[in-house]
Motif scaffolding. Structure first.
Motif, PDB file in Angstrom:
ATOM      1  N   ARG A  42      12.744  -6.981  11.187  1.00  0.00           N
ATOM      2  CA  ARG A  42      11.360  -7.378  11.460  1.00  0.00           C
ATOM      3  C   ARG A  42      10.463  -6.146  11.339  1.00  0.00           C
ATOM      4  N   VAL A  43       9.488  -6.233  10.462  1.00  0.00           N
ATOM      5  CA  VAL A  43       8.546  -5.142  10.219  1.00  0.00           C
ATOM      6  C   VAL A  43       7.157  -5.608  10.620  1.00  0.00           C
ATOM      7  N   VAL A  44       6.487  -4.836  11.447  1.00  0.00           N
ATOM      8  CA  VAL A  44       5.147  -5.189  11.902  1.00  0.00           C
ATOM      9  C   VAL A  44       4.129  -4.206  11.326  1.00  0.00           C
ATOM     10  N   VAL A  45       3.174  -4.752  10.574  1.00  0.00           N
ATOM     11  CA  VAL A  45       1.998  -3.996  10.144  1.00  0.00           C
ATOM     12  C   VAL A  45       0.968  -4.148  11.253  1.00  0.00           C
ATOM     13  N   ILE A  46       0.553  -3.031  11.839  1.00  0.00           N
ATOM     14  CA  ILE A  46      -0.283  -3.063  13.034  1.00  0.00           C
ATOM     15  C   ILE A  46      -1.697  -3.539  12.697  1.00  0.00           C
ATOM     16  N   ASP A  47      -2.118  -4.595  13.390  1.00  0.00           N
ATOM     17  CA  ASP A  47      -3.450  -5.153  13.224  1.00  0.00           C
ATOM     18  C   ASP A  47      -4.384  -4.534  14.263  1.00  0.00           C
ATOM     19  N   TYR A  48      -5.255  -3.640  13.815  1.00  0.00           N
ATOM     20  CA  TYR A  48      -6.198  -3.000  14.734  1.00  0.00           C
ATOM     21  C   TYR A  48      -7.633  -3.173  14.229  1.00  0.00           C
ATOM     22  N   ASN A  49      -7.853  -4.281  13.514  1.00  0.00           N
ATOM     23  CA  ASN A  49      -9.162  -4.571  12.911  1.00  0.00           C
ATOM     24  C   ASN A  49      -9.536  -3.528  11.870  1.00  0.00           C
ATOM     25  N   GLY A  50      -8.538  -2.931  11.239  1.00  0.00           N
ATOM     26  CA  GLY A  50      -8.781  -1.981  10.164  1.00  0.00           C
ATOM     27  C   GLY A  50      -8.576  -2.638   8.810  1.00  0.00           C
ATOM     28  N   GLY A  51      -8.811  -1.869   7.767  1.00  0.00           N
ATOM     29  CA  GLY A  51      -8.678  -2.388   6.414  1.00  0.00           C
ATOM     30  C   GLY A  51      -7.284  -2.183   5.842  1.00  0.00           C
ATOM     31  N   ASN A  52      -7.044  -2.806   4.717  1.00  0.00           N
ATOM     32  CA  ASN A  52      -5.821  -2.605   3.933  1.00  0.00           C
ATOM     33  C   ASN A  52      -4.574  -3.208   4.558  1.00  0.00           C
ATOM     34  N   LEU A  53      -4.722  -4.048   5.565  1.00  0.00           N
ATOM     35  CA  LEU A  53      -3.548  -4.607   6.228  1.00  0.00           C
ATOM     36  C   LEU A  53      -2.755  -5.506   5.286  1.00  0.00           C
ATOM     37  N   ALA A  54      -3.454  -6.430   4.621  1.00  0.00           N
ATOM     38  CA  ALA A  54      -2.767  -7.393   3.759  1.00  0.00           C
ATOM     39  C   ALA A  54      -2.089  -6.712   2.579  1.00  0.00           C
ATOM     40  N   SER A  55      -2.765  -5.738   1.965  1.00  0.00           N
ATOM     41  CA  SER A  55      -2.173  -5.069   0.802  1.00  0.00           C
ATOM     42  C   SER A  55      -0.982  -4.213   1.216  1.00  0.00           C
ATOM     43  N   ALA A  56      -1.041  -3.602   2.400  1.00  0.00           N
ATOM     44  CA  ALA A  56       0.101  -2.823   2.887  1.00  0.00           C
ATOM     45  C   ALA A  56       1.283  -3.741   3.167  1.00  0.00           C
ATOM     46  N   ALA A  57       1.026  -4.893   3.781  1.00  0.00           N
ATOM     47  CA  ALA A  57       2.104  -5.841   4.061  1.00  0.00           C
ATOM     48  C   ALA A  57       2.717  -6.371   2.770  1.00  0.00           C
ATOM     49  N   GLN A  58       1.871  -6.674   1.788  1.00  0.00           N
ATOM     50  CA  GLN A  58       2.376  -7.199   0.524  1.00  0.00           C
ATOM     51  C   GLN A  58       3.223  -6.157  -0.198  1.00  0.00           C
ATOM     52  N   ALA A  59       2.791  -4.890  -0.172  1.00  0.00           N
ATOM     53  CA  ALA A  59       3.572  -3.831  -0.807  1.00  0.00           C
ATOM     54  C   ALA A  59       4.915  -3.661  -0.109  1.00  0.00           C
ATOM     55  N   ALA A  60       4.925  -3.768   1.223  1.00  0.00           N
ATOM     56  CA  ALA A  60       6.178  -3.660   1.959  1.00  0.00           C
ATOM     57  C   ALA A  60       7.119  -4.811   1.605  1.00  0.00           C
ATOM     58  N   ARG A  61       6.562  -6.015   1.437  1.00  0.00           N
ATOM     59  CA  ARG A  61       7.396  -7.159   1.041  1.00  0.00           C
ATOM     60  C   ARG A  61       8.007  -6.934  -0.341  1.00  0.00           C
ATOM     61  N   ARG A  62       7.216  -6.387  -1.242  1.00  0.00           N
ATOM     62  CA  ARG A  62       7.731  -6.136  -2.586  1.00  0.00           C
ATOM     63  C   ARG A  62       8.818  -5.062  -2.557  1.00  0.00           C
ATOM     64  N   ALA A  63       8.596  -4.023  -1.756  1.00  0.00           N
ATOM     65  CA  ALA A  63       9.593  -2.955  -1.639  1.00  0.00           C
ATOM     66  C   ALA A  63      10.892  -3.499  -1.053  1.00  0.00           C
ATOM     67  N   ALA A  64      10.768  -4.386  -0.067  1.00  0.00           N
ATOM     68  CA  ALA A  64      11.956  -4.984   0.538  1.00  0.00           C
ATOM     69  C   ALA A  64      12.704  -5.836  -0.479  1.00  0.00           C
ATOM     70  N   ALA A  65      11.960  -6.591  -1.286  1.00  0.00           N
ATOM     71  CA  ALA A  65      12.591  -7.442  -2.296  1.00  0.00           C
ATOM     72  C   ALA A  65      13.330  -6.602  -3.329  1.00  0.00           C
ATOM     73  N   LEU A  66      12.731  -5.475  -3.722  1.00  0.00           N
ATOM     74  CA  LEU A  66      13.373  -4.608  -4.705  1.00  0.00           C
ATOM     75  C   LEU A  66      14.682  -4.030  -4.175  1.00  0.00           C
ATOM     76  N   ARG A  67      14.756  -3.818  -2.868  1.00  0.00           N
ATOM     77  CA  ARG A  67      15.988  -3.295  -2.243  1.00  0.00           C
ATOM     78  C   ARG A  67      16.926  -4.425  -1.794  1.00  0.00           C
ATOM     79  N   GLU A  68      16.488  -5.667  -2.030  1.00  0.00           N
ATOM     80  CA  GLU A  68      17.252  -6.845  -1.609  1.00  0.00           C
ATOM     81  C   GLU A  68      17.501  -6.816  -0.104  1.00  0.00           C
ATOM     82  N   LEU A  69      16.443  -6.488   0.637  1.00  0.00           N
ATOM     83  CA  LEU A  69      16.519  -6.451   2.092  1.00  0.00           C
ATOM     84  C   LEU A  69      16.007  -7.770   2.663  1.00  0.00           C
ATOM     85  N   ASP A  70      16.652  -8.254   3.689  1.00  0.00           N
ATOM     86  CA  ASP A  70      16.198  -9.443   4.401  1.00  0.00           C
ATOM     87  C   ASP A  70      15.188  -8.983   5.454  1.00  0.00           C
ATOM     88  N   ALA A  71      13.925  -8.970   5.076  1.00  0.00           N
ATOM     89  CA  ALA A  71      12.887  -8.412   5.944  1.00  0.00           C
ATOM     90  C   ALA A  71      11.784  -9.425   6.201  1.00  0.00           C
TER      91      ALA A  71
END
Length: 214
Positions: A2-31
């Motif tokens: 379980r990976v948590v992208v911290i929501d503090y009313n800042g920017g770039n949250l969705a793009s950071a989460a999406q990049a992390a999902r792609r990185a996990a998929a490339l490593r074949e990680l169940d994340a």
């Protein structure tokens, strides 16, 4: 995982989460990668990511207004790996001087200050665009699979000053040696935007997701 992208009313949250999902998929990680400010989510996460976009003071206020600072302190003190991105990395320092002095998390030495050395040499600020990363191969697991000379995508006018050599994993040259990757214990950060740094960023995110700090 379980990976948590911290929501503090800042920017770039969705793009950071999406990049992390792609990185996990490339490593074949169940994340399971979520964006959250929930106390339970943060304290039970296997990994924490704090993106950052905007001014140091505003981002620090977002942490404080959401009661997130003590949660991050507890979770990382208990060993949860943490990755700060851009201002998220800067918040790891003792304090920042953007829009007045604001206390940081104090996890690494040094402070965040204007890049006056760059502007005095006629370099345009913000430092924006691709820049070369300099590091010693094998010095830290975050750089596994990378080579000195790879590029990260930077957007910033403030940088970490008086950083400790042992906490600096990589630098970039822009009128000064800009700390580009820092790490201490289970806490690490990148001054550049890994979510905008294409294959290099995905490699670093993948390394973070599989990192087992000693």
């Amino acid at each position: 995982m379980r990976v948590v992208v911290i929501d503090y009313n800042g920017g770039n949250l969705a793009s950071a989460a999406q990049a992390a999902r792609r990185a996990a998929a490339l490593r074949e990680l169940d994340a399971d990668i979520i964006i959250s400010r929930n106390e339970h989510d943060i304290l039970t996460a296997d990994r924490l990511i704090l993106p950052g976009q905007g001014a140091f003071a505003d981002c620090a206020k977002g942490l404080d207004d959401g009661g997130l600072r003590p949660l991050l302190e507890k979770a990382t003190h208990d060993g949860t790996p943490f990755l700060g991105i851009c201002v998220g990395m800067q918040l790891m320092a003792r304090y920042g001087l953007e829009h007045g002095r604001t206390e940081g998390l104090g996890w690494i030495d040094g402070h965040i200050a204007p890049m006056t050395g760059s502007s005095e040499q006629g370099l345009r600020l913000p430092h924006m665009g691709w820049n070369t990363l300099s590091f010693t191969p094998g010095a830290h697991p975050l750089t596994n699979g990378l080579e000195p000379g790879n590029h990260g995508y930077f957007v910033h006018s403030y940088a970490l000053m008086e950083a400790r050599a042992e906490e600096t994993v990589a630098t970039a040259e822009y009128g000064m040696a800009v700390p580009a990757i820092v790490a201490k214990g289970n806490r690490c950060g990148t001054q550049f935007h890994v979510e905008k740094s294409q294959d290099v960023g995905l490699t670093i995110l993948g390394n973070f997701l599989t990192w087992q700090p000693g």
